[in-house]
Design a protein around this motif. Structure first.
Motif, PDB file in Angstrom:
ATOM      1  N   GLY A  75       3.754 -17.571  50.220  1.00  0.00           N
ATOM      2  CA  GLY A  75       2.333 -17.549  50.560  1.00  0.00           C
ATOM      3  C   GLY A  75       1.526 -18.483  49.681  1.00  0.00           C
ATOM      4  O   GLY A  75       0.635 -19.188  50.155  1.00  0.00           O
ATOM      5  N   SER A  76       1.841 -18.500  48.388  1.00  0.00           N
ATOM      6  CA  SER A  76       1.138 -19.400  47.473  1.00  0.00           C
ATOM      7  C   SER A  76       1.358 -20.857  47.854  1.00  0.00           C
ATOM      8  O   SER A  76       0.415 -21.660  47.873  1.00  0.00           O
ATOM      9  CB  SER A  76       1.617 -19.166  46.038  1.00  0.00           C
ATOM     10  N   ALA A  77       2.599 -21.212  48.165  1.00  0.00           N
ATOM     11  CA  ALA A  77       2.900 -22.581  48.562  1.00  0.00           C
ATOM     12  C   ALA A  77       2.117 -22.965  49.822  1.00  0.00           C
ATOM     13  O   ALA A  77       1.571 -24.075  49.927  1.00  0.00           O
ATOM     14  CB  ALA A  77       4.401 -22.736  48.803  1.00  0.00           C
ATOM     15  N   ASN A 131      -2.412 -25.620  52.587  1.00  0.00           N
ATOM     16  CA  ASN A 131      -3.648 -25.534  53.365  1.00  0.00           C
ATOM     17  C   ASN A 131      -4.776 -26.302  52.680  1.00  0.00           C
ATOM     18  O   ASN A 131      -5.509 -27.072  53.319  1.00  0.00           O
ATOM     19  CB  ASN A 131      -4.040 -24.070  53.561  1.00  0.00           C
ATOM     20  N   GLY A 132      -4.923 -26.083  51.379  1.00  0.00           N
ATOM     21  CA  GLY A 132      -5.981 -26.761  50.644  1.00  0.00           C
ATOM     22  C   GLY A 132      -5.811 -28.266  50.637  1.00  0.00           C
ATOM     23  O   GLY A 132      -6.786 -29.016  50.785  1.00  0.00           O
ATOM     24  N   TRP A 133      -4.565 -28.721  50.491  1.00  0.00           N
ATOM     25  CA  TRP A 133      -4.312 -30.166  50.458  1.00  0.00           C
ATOM     26  C   TRP A 133      -4.579 -30.797  51.823  1.00  0.00           C
ATOM     27  O   TRP A 133      -5.231 -31.843  51.919  1.00  0.00           O
ATOM     28  CB  TRP A 133      -2.883 -30.426  50.010  1.00  0.00           C
ATOM     29  N   LEU A 134      -4.099 -30.147  52.873  1.00  0.00           N
ATOM     30  CA  LEU A 134      -4.327 -30.672  54.220  1.00  0.00           C
ATOM     31  C   LEU A 134      -5.805 -30.661  54.580  1.00  0.00           C
ATOM     32  O   LEU A 134      -6.269 -31.481  55.386  1.00  0.00           O
ATOM     33  CB  LEU A 134      -3.534 -29.864  55.250  1.00  0.00           C
ATOM     34  N   GLY A 147     -16.255 -22.040  44.625  1.00  0.00           N
ATOM     35  CA  GLY A 147     -16.202 -22.769  45.877  1.00  0.00           C
ATOM     36  C   GLY A 147     -14.856 -22.527  46.549  1.00  0.00           C
ATOM     37  O   GLY A 147     -13.985 -21.844  46.006  1.00  0.00           O
ATOM     38  N   ARG A 148     -14.655 -23.122  47.727  1.00  0.00           N
ATOM     39  CA  ARG A 148     -13.416 -22.872  48.447  1.00  0.00           C
ATOM     40  C   ARG A 148     -12.200 -23.400  47.676  1.00  0.00           C
ATOM     41  O   ARG A 148     -11.151 -22.763  47.648  1.00  0.00           O
ATOM     42  CB  ARG A 148     -13.457 -23.502  49.847  1.00  0.00           C
ATOM     43  N   ALA A 149     -12.349 -24.550  47.042  1.00  0.00           N
ATOM     44  CA  ALA A 149     -11.234 -25.097  46.270  1.00  0.00           C
ATOM     45  C   ALA A 149     -10.839 -24.145  45.140  1.00  0.00           C
ATOM     46  O   ALA A 149      -9.652 -23.924  44.881  1.00  0.00           O
ATOM     47  CB  ALA A 149     -11.598 -26.465  45.708  1.00  0.00           C
ATOM     48  N   ASP A 150     -11.842 -23.565  44.495  1.00  0.00           N
ATOM     49  CA  ASP A 150     -11.572 -22.605  43.417  1.00  0.00           C
ATOM     50  C   ASP A 150     -10.854 -21.374  43.960  1.00  0.00           C
ATOM     51  O   ASP A 150      -9.908 -20.874  43.352  1.00  0.00           O
ATOM     52  CB  ASP A 150     -12.875 -22.171  42.741  1.00  0.00           C
ATOM     53  N   LEU A 165      -7.139 -20.017  42.963  1.00  0.00           N
ATOM     54  CA  LEU A 165      -6.951 -18.676  42.419  1.00  0.00           C
ATOM     55  C   LEU A 165      -5.956 -17.870  43.257  1.00  0.00           C
ATOM     56  O   LEU A 165      -5.115 -17.146  42.706  1.00  0.00           O
ATOM     57  CB  LEU A 165      -8.290 -17.939  42.351  1.00  0.00           C
ATOM     58  N   VAL A 166      -6.061 -17.988  44.589  1.00  0.00           N
ATOM     59  CA  VAL A 166      -5.119 -17.271  45.455  1.00  0.00           C
ATOM     60  C   VAL A 166      -3.699 -17.764  45.212  1.00  0.00           C
ATOM     61  O   VAL A 166      -2.761 -16.970  45.100  1.00  0.00           O
ATOM     62  CB  VAL A 166      -5.498 -17.438  46.938  1.00  0.00           C
ATOM     63  N   GLY A 167      -3.535 -19.078  45.120  1.00  0.00           N
ATOM     64  CA  GLY A 167      -2.203 -19.624  44.893  1.00  0.00           C
ATOM     65  C   GLY A 167      -1.591 -19.159  43.582  1.00  0.00           C
ATOM     66  O   GLY A 167      -0.434 -18.738  43.530  1.00  0.00           O
ATOM     67  N   VAL A 168      -2.383 -19.209  42.525  1.00  0.00           N
ATOM     68  CA  VAL A 168      -1.897 -18.768  41.211  1.00  0.00           C
ATOM     69  C   VAL A 168      -1.645 -17.266  41.214  1.00  0.00           C
ATOM     70  O   VAL A 168      -0.641 -16.782  40.670  1.00  0.00           O
ATOM     71  CB  VAL A 168      -2.912 -19.158  40.110  1.00  0.00           C
TER      72      VAL A 168
END
Length: 201
Positions: free
Chosen positions: A57-59, A64-67, A145-148, A152-155
């Motif tokens: 899920g983290s990956a 998602n963020g990169w795309l 923000g969304r990037a943050d 945080l979700v990934g970590v």
């Protein structure tokens, strides 16, 4: 909003991914849809709440963020950036946020907390666009923000895989993350409301 300040740094690494998307024949909207699919898959993985699935899920969240950066860069590269593409991207981002947070909440059976986190995130975004709608200008202020949030979700997913039990005061990593999004999200929404209300008064 911390990571958004470094967006120009991330933009430097986008060229190979933009070329790859172009070579595959993907449109910017197509990349947005693929990014959304990654978020939905991440939500499903988080809902399974097993260490290996948390890592997966983290990956997917990081992807998602990169795309989400690649679609805009591809649109600019092709000279096809449009209001319609921006609109689609924002709508899919909101649904992606919901999918990921619902998956996290379902994985730990914390639906009320998940609802608080989802509404906090959505109200933050809503206040930003509503402020723009009344003519003040798009409001991006706030702590997360969304990037943050994606970072945080990934970590947190990786930490949940490594530390599956309670971490602080009986709360696990995922519970703490949802509490953070709930509290900070609603606080940010209220902060934006107060600022806009003062400007309109």
């Amino acid at each position: 909003m911390t990571l958004d300040r470094f967006r120009h740094v991330a933009d430097r690494g986008l060229s190979p991914f933009v070329r790859a998307a172009d070579a595959l024949g993907l449109s910017p909207d197509g990349v947005s849809v693929v990014a959304f699919a990654c978020a939905v898959a991440a939500g499903v993985a988080f809902g399974l709440a097993e260490p290996a699935w948390y890592v997966a899920g983290s990956a997917l969240v990081f992807l998602n963020g990169w795309l989400d950066l690649v679609d805009g860069a591809l649109a600019r590269e092709r000279g096809v950036a449009s209001a319609g593409g921006d609109f689609l991207d924002h709508v899919l981002d909101r649904y992606a946020d919901i999918a990921v947070l619902v998956g996290l909440a379902a994985g730990i059976d914390a639906y009320a907390l998940g609802l608080a986190a989802v509404t906090g995130v959505l109200m933050t975004s809503y206040l930003g666009t509503q402020i723009q709608a009344v003519g003040i200008g798009r409001e991006y202020g706030g702590l997360l923000g969304r990037a943050d949030r994606l970072a945080l979700v990934g970590v947190a997913g990786l930490l949940a895989a490594a530390v599956p039990g309670p971490l602080v005061a009986g709360y696990g990593v995922v519970s703490l993350l949802l509490w953070l999004f709930a509290v900070v999200g609603h606080a940010t929404a209220l902060q934006r409301f107060r600022g806009a209300w003062a400007d309109l008064a």
